[in-house]
Scaffold this active site. Structure first.
Site, PDB file in Angstrom:
ATOM      1  N   HIS A  59     -51.435 -11.103  -3.477  1.00 41.91           N
ATOM      2  CA  HIS A  59     -51.135 -12.511  -3.284  1.00 41.91           C
ATOM      3  C   HIS A  59     -50.322 -13.068  -4.447  1.00 41.91           C
ATOM      4  O   HIS A  59     -50.228 -12.454  -5.494  1.00 41.91           O
ATOM      5  CB  HIS A  59     -52.412 -13.334  -3.069  1.00 41.91           C
ATOM      6  CG  HIS A  59     -53.292 -13.421  -4.275  1.00 41.91           C
ATOM      7  ND1 HIS A  59     -54.372 -12.606  -4.467  1.00 41.91           N
ATOM      8  CD2 HIS A  59     -53.254 -14.243  -5.347  1.00 41.91           C
ATOM      9  CE1 HIS A  59     -54.961 -12.910  -5.609  1.00 41.91           C
ATOM     10  NE2 HIS A  59     -54.302 -13.902  -6.164  1.00 41.91           N
ATOM     11  N   GLU A  68     -51.996 -17.858  -2.515  1.00 41.54           N
ATOM     12  CA  GLU A  68     -53.262 -18.457  -2.935  1.00 41.54           C
ATOM     13  C   GLU A  68     -52.945 -19.839  -3.500  1.00 41.54           C
ATOM     14  O   GLU A  68     -52.272 -19.956  -4.517  1.00 41.54           O
ATOM     15  CB  GLU A  68     -53.933 -17.596  -4.000  1.00 41.54           C
ATOM     16  CG  GLU A  68     -55.172 -18.230  -4.596  1.00 41.54           C
ATOM     17  CD  GLU A  68     -55.683 -17.465  -5.810  1.00 41.54           C
ATOM     18  OE1 GLU A  68     -56.863 -17.606  -6.113  1.00 41.54           O
ATOM     19  OE2 GLU A  68     -54.880 -16.755  -6.460  1.00 41.54           O
ATOM     20  N   HIS A 102     -39.760 -17.547  -8.208  1.00 43.87           N
ATOM     21  CA  HIS A 102     -39.900 -18.084  -6.857  1.00 43.87           C
ATOM     22  C   HIS A 102     -40.402 -17.008  -5.910  1.00 43.87           C
ATOM     23  O   HIS A 102     -40.409 -15.830  -6.229  1.00 43.87           O
ATOM     24  CB  HIS A 102     -38.571 -18.656  -6.357  1.00 43.87           C
ATOM     25  CG  HIS A 102     -37.503 -17.616  -6.202  1.00 43.87           C
ATOM     26  ND1 HIS A 102     -36.660 -17.270  -7.225  1.00 43.87           N
ATOM     27  CD2 HIS A 102     -37.159 -16.837  -5.150  1.00 43.87           C
ATOM     28  CE1 HIS A 102     -35.841 -16.319  -6.823  1.00 43.87           C
ATOM     29  NE2 HIS A 102     -36.117 -16.038  -5.558  1.00 43.87           N
ATOM     30  N   GLU A 146     -37.423 -19.253  -1.577  1.00 49.34           N
ATOM     31  CA  GLU A 146     -36.119 -18.809  -1.081  1.00 49.34           C
ATOM     32  C   GLU A 146     -36.223 -18.410   0.384  1.00 49.34           C
ATOM     33  O   GLU A 146     -37.173 -17.742   0.781  1.00 49.34           O
ATOM     34  CB  GLU A 146     -35.654 -17.606  -1.902  1.00 49.34           C
ATOM     35  CG  GLU A 146     -34.292 -17.080  -1.508  1.00 49.34           C
ATOM     36  CD  GLU A 146     -33.851 -15.902  -2.359  1.00 49.34           C
ATOM     37  OE1 GLU A 146     -32.743 -15.404  -2.125  1.00 49.34           O
ATOM     38  OE2 GLU A 146     -34.621 -15.470  -3.249  1.00 49.34           O
TER      39      GLU A 146
END
Length: 123
Positions: free
Chosen positions: A7, A56, A75, A117
């Site tokens: 995650h 998360e 990102h 993105e």
């Protein structure tokens, strides 16, 4: 030894607003949540139903000021099968924060300013 991504964490100020954004903008669904017994934090794991990777969202009760994302050079990226439809959807939401038409990509910003993105599927 073999590692597998699990995650990516984003700390958020308004958990319900963030959940709603990720549901509407990216079609993610809440998979599970963990709440501290003393109410000091809530973790919400969001997934796309396709990959195992999750986001998360961490809400901290005592955090009141916005997070300092500095230059926001880190990102998360999503590949989308219908780039034009995604672009129109995000444009209508008003969340596109940067476009690079030469590269054929754009970025959206979540309620806390994290950049995501959007990349067209390579066929």
């Amino acid at each position: 030894m073999k590692f597998k991504m699990a995650h990516t964490n984003f700390n958020v100020l308004d958990l319900e607003k963030s959940i709603a954004f990720y549901e509407k903008a990216l079609g993610l669904k809440e998979l599970r949540r963990k709440e501290a017994e003393d109410g000091s934090f809530i973790l919400v794991f969001m997934g796309d139903g396709t990959t195992e990777h999750q986001i998360e969202l961490t809400w901290l009760r005592d955090r009141k000021e916005p997070y300092d994302l500095s230059d926001n050079e880190i990102h998360l990226a999503f590949v989308v099968d219908d780039f034009e439809a995604a672009y129109q959807h995000h444009k209508e939401m008003g969340c596109i924060c940067y476009e690079n038409k030469k590269m054929g990509i754009y970025f959206i910003a979540d309620p806390d300013g994290y950049w995501i993105e959007i990349v067209p599927e390579r066929r």
